[in-house]
Motif scaffolding. Structure first.
Motif, short mmCIF file in Angstrom:
data_model
loop_
_atom_site.label_atom_id
_atom_site.label_comp_id
_atom_site.label_asym_id
_atom_site.label_seq_id
_atom_site.Cartn_x
_atom_site.Cartn_y
_atom_site.Cartn_z
N LEU A 115 0.82 -1.21 0.00
CA LEU A 115 0.00 0.00 0.00
C LEU A 115 0.86 1.26 0.00
O LEU A 115 0.54 2.23 -0.69
CB LEU A 115 -0.92 0.00 1.23
N ALA A 116 1.94 1.24 0.77
CA ALA A 116 2.81 2.42 0.83
C ALA A 116 3.39 2.74 -0.55
O ALA A 116 3.45 3.91 -0.97
CB ALA A 116 3.93 2.19 1.84
N LEU A 117 3.80 1.71 -1.28
CA LEU A 117 4.32 1.92 -2.63
C LEU A 117 3.24 2.49 -3.54
O LEU A 117 3.49 3.39 -4.36
CB LEU A 117 4.86 0.61 -3.19
N LEU A 118 2.03 1.95 -3.42
CA LEU A 118 0.92 2.45 -4.23
C LEU A 118 0.64 3.92 -3.92
O LEU A 118 0.43 4.73 -4.84
CB LEU A 118 -0.33 1.61 -3.95
N TRP A 119 0.64 4.29 -2.64
CA TRP A 119 0.36 5.66 -2.24
C TRP A 119 1.40 6.64 -2.76
O TRP A 119 1.09 7.78 -3.09
CB TRP A 119 0.25 5.76 -0.72
N VAL A 120 2.65 6.21 -2.80
CA VAL A 120 3.71 7.07 -3.31
C VAL A 120 3.62 7.20 -4.83
O VAL A 120 3.79 8.29 -5.39
CB VAL A 120 5.09 6.54 -2.90
N LEU A 121 3.33 6.10 -5.51
CA LEU A 121 3.33 6.09 -6.97
C LEU A 121 2.08 6.72 -7.57
O LEU A 121 2.15 7.32 -8.67
CB LEU A 121 3.47 4.66 -7.49
N ALA A 122 0.93 6.60 -6.91
CA ALA A 122 -0.34 7.03 -7.51
C ALA A 122 -0.33 8.48 -7.98
O ALA A 122 -0.77 8.77 -9.11
CB ALA A 122 -1.49 6.78 -6.54
N PRO A 123 0.15 9.46 -7.19
CA PRO A 123 0.15 10.85 -7.70
C PRO A 123 1.02 11.04 -8.92
O PRO A 123 0.69 11.85 -9.81
CB PRO A 123 0.69 11.66 -6.50
N PHE A 124 2.13 10.30 -9.00
CA PHE A 124 3.00 10.44 -10.17
C PHE A 124 2.37 9.79 -11.40
O PHE A 124 2.49 10.30 -12.53
CB PHE A 124 4.36 9.81 -9.87
N ILE A 125 1.70 8.65 -11.19
CA ILE A 125 0.97 8.03 -12.30
C ILE A 125 -0.13 8.97 -12.79
O ILE A 125 -0.33 9.16 -13.99
CB ILE A 125 0.38 6.68 -11.87
N ALA A 126 -0.84 9.58 -11.82
CA ALA A 126 -1.90 10.52 -12.19
C ALA A 126 -1.34 11.72 -12.93
O ALA A 126 -1.96 12.24 -13.86
CB ALA A 126 -2.64 10.97 -10.92
N CYS A 127 -0.15 12.17 -12.52
CA CYS A 127 0.48 13.31 -13.20
C CYS A 127 0.76 12.97 -14.65
O CYS A 127 0.46 13.76 -15.56
CB CYS A 127 1.76 13.69 -12.46
N GLY A 128 1.36 11.80 -14.89
CA GLY A 128 1.65 11.40 -16.26
C GLY A 128 0.39 11.25 -17.09
O GLY A 128 0.34 11.69 -18.25
N CYS A 129 -0.64 10.64 -16.50
CA CYS A 129 -1.90 10.47 -17.23
C CYS A 129 -2.58 11.81 -17.47
O CYS A 129 -3.20 12.02 -18.52
CB CYS A 129 -2.82 9.53 -16.45
#
Length: 318
Positions: A128-142
């Protein structure tokens, strides 16, 4: 029986508070651009949120209810966890510290679990911690890609383009509202599963009713706070950002995971701004997100651990 009633009331009050809190994140941009009026925005969000909580939250409820701790919580410890998350979310909202309710809740569960010696599924926490860190960056790219994609759609006649963009933005807000119900109802009612108070369907429906009630009764003043302290986006950028927010969080929910609606939206809005070559997110907000990743979970862990340890000392004296 009294403690069970108190747990239910606390959980529903927390759901009510969250429903109001997320009105800006879900329907703020459609309302701000004039694509929908305030009353219609709140009604649409309430309906979509209830549907999301009742029909699409089961995987997340099971994950939070049974996938964090190895042992089941009792009723009083469940009240401690919900009370901790409720209190901290209220304090951070008033102090305008951007954090995630679901991150606070998970670490409150961990704190209480350690204090009560229930055991923690640490692999799930790392995931979950990895998901929480990555999600905003994935959203930024999308957000960047979606904005560029929408900009390439051939321009329509002016009298047709504005209504279509407005309808798309309202649709994106409705999907975001449905996503919020599916993603965030577990904050309030997943403990029903841990404490063996109710099953998945009852937890989803009851939590959804609480969320919808919050939207309708307290959402009006909070709807004005459109996406925190972010510079206004034009309708095309707003549609891209709102759509990406919903898709990123829905992607997590589809696998029984959960992430922050607010952080996904901020990431998507940052990407939309980059696509246009301008900064849409204040640097202070970005620093606040970084603090929120540390302060929210840390405070949730510490407070729940202390309260659960006290409860254990009282009920299980040496």
């Amino acid at each position: 029986m009294i403690m069970t009633g108190l747990l239910i009331l606390t959980s529903l009050a927390f759901a009510w508070s969250m429903g109001a809190h997320y009105t800006g994140a879900c329907m703020g941009m459609p309302y701000a651009t004039g694509s929908i009026d305030r009353t219609s925005a709140l009604r649409l969000m309430a309906i979509a949120t209830l549907i999301g909580a009742a029909m699409f939250s089961h995987g997340v409820l099971v994950h939070v209810g049974h996938g964090i701790l190895k042992g089941g919580l009792g009723t009083v410890p469940a009240i401690i966890v919900i009370g901790t998350a409720f209190a901290l979310t209220t304090v951070f909202t008033r102090r305008r510290i951007p954090t995630s309710t679901i991150q606070i809740l998970v670490f409150a569960l961990v704190g209480a679990g350690i204090a009560l010696r229930l055991g923690v599924h640490w692999a799930a926490i790392v995931h979950l911690a990895l998901l929480w860190v990555l999600a905003p960056f994935i959203a930024c790219g999308c957000g960047f890609l979606f904005t560029r994609l929408f900009d390439r759609i051939p321009a329509l006649a002016a009298h047709r383009r504005a209504p279509i963009i407005g309808q798309a933005l309202v649709g994106a807000g409705a999907i975001a509202s449905l996503t919020m119900g599916a993603n965030d109802v577990s904050n309030a009612t997943a403990v029903f599963l841990s404490a063996h108070v109710a099953g998945v369907l009852t937890a989803g429906i009851s939590g959804g009713i609480g969320l919808a009630a919050g939207v309708l009764t307290w959402g009006r003043p909070l709807l004005e706070r459109v996406a925190f302290d972010v510079v206004k986006l034009d309708p095309t950028m707003a549609t891209a950002a709102q759509t990406v927010q919903a898709l990123v969080v829905l992607g997590a929910v589809a696998f029984g995971d959960f992430t922050s609606m607010n952080q996904a939206l901020i990431g998507a809005m940052a990407g939309a701004g980059l696509a246009r070559g301008r900064q849409t997110i204040d640097a202070k907000v970005l620093r606040g997100i970084g603090r929120g990743w540390i302060i929210g979970p840390g405070a949730g862990f510490a407070l729940a651990y202390a309260a659960a340890a006290l409860f254990r000392m009282i009920t299980q004296p040496l």
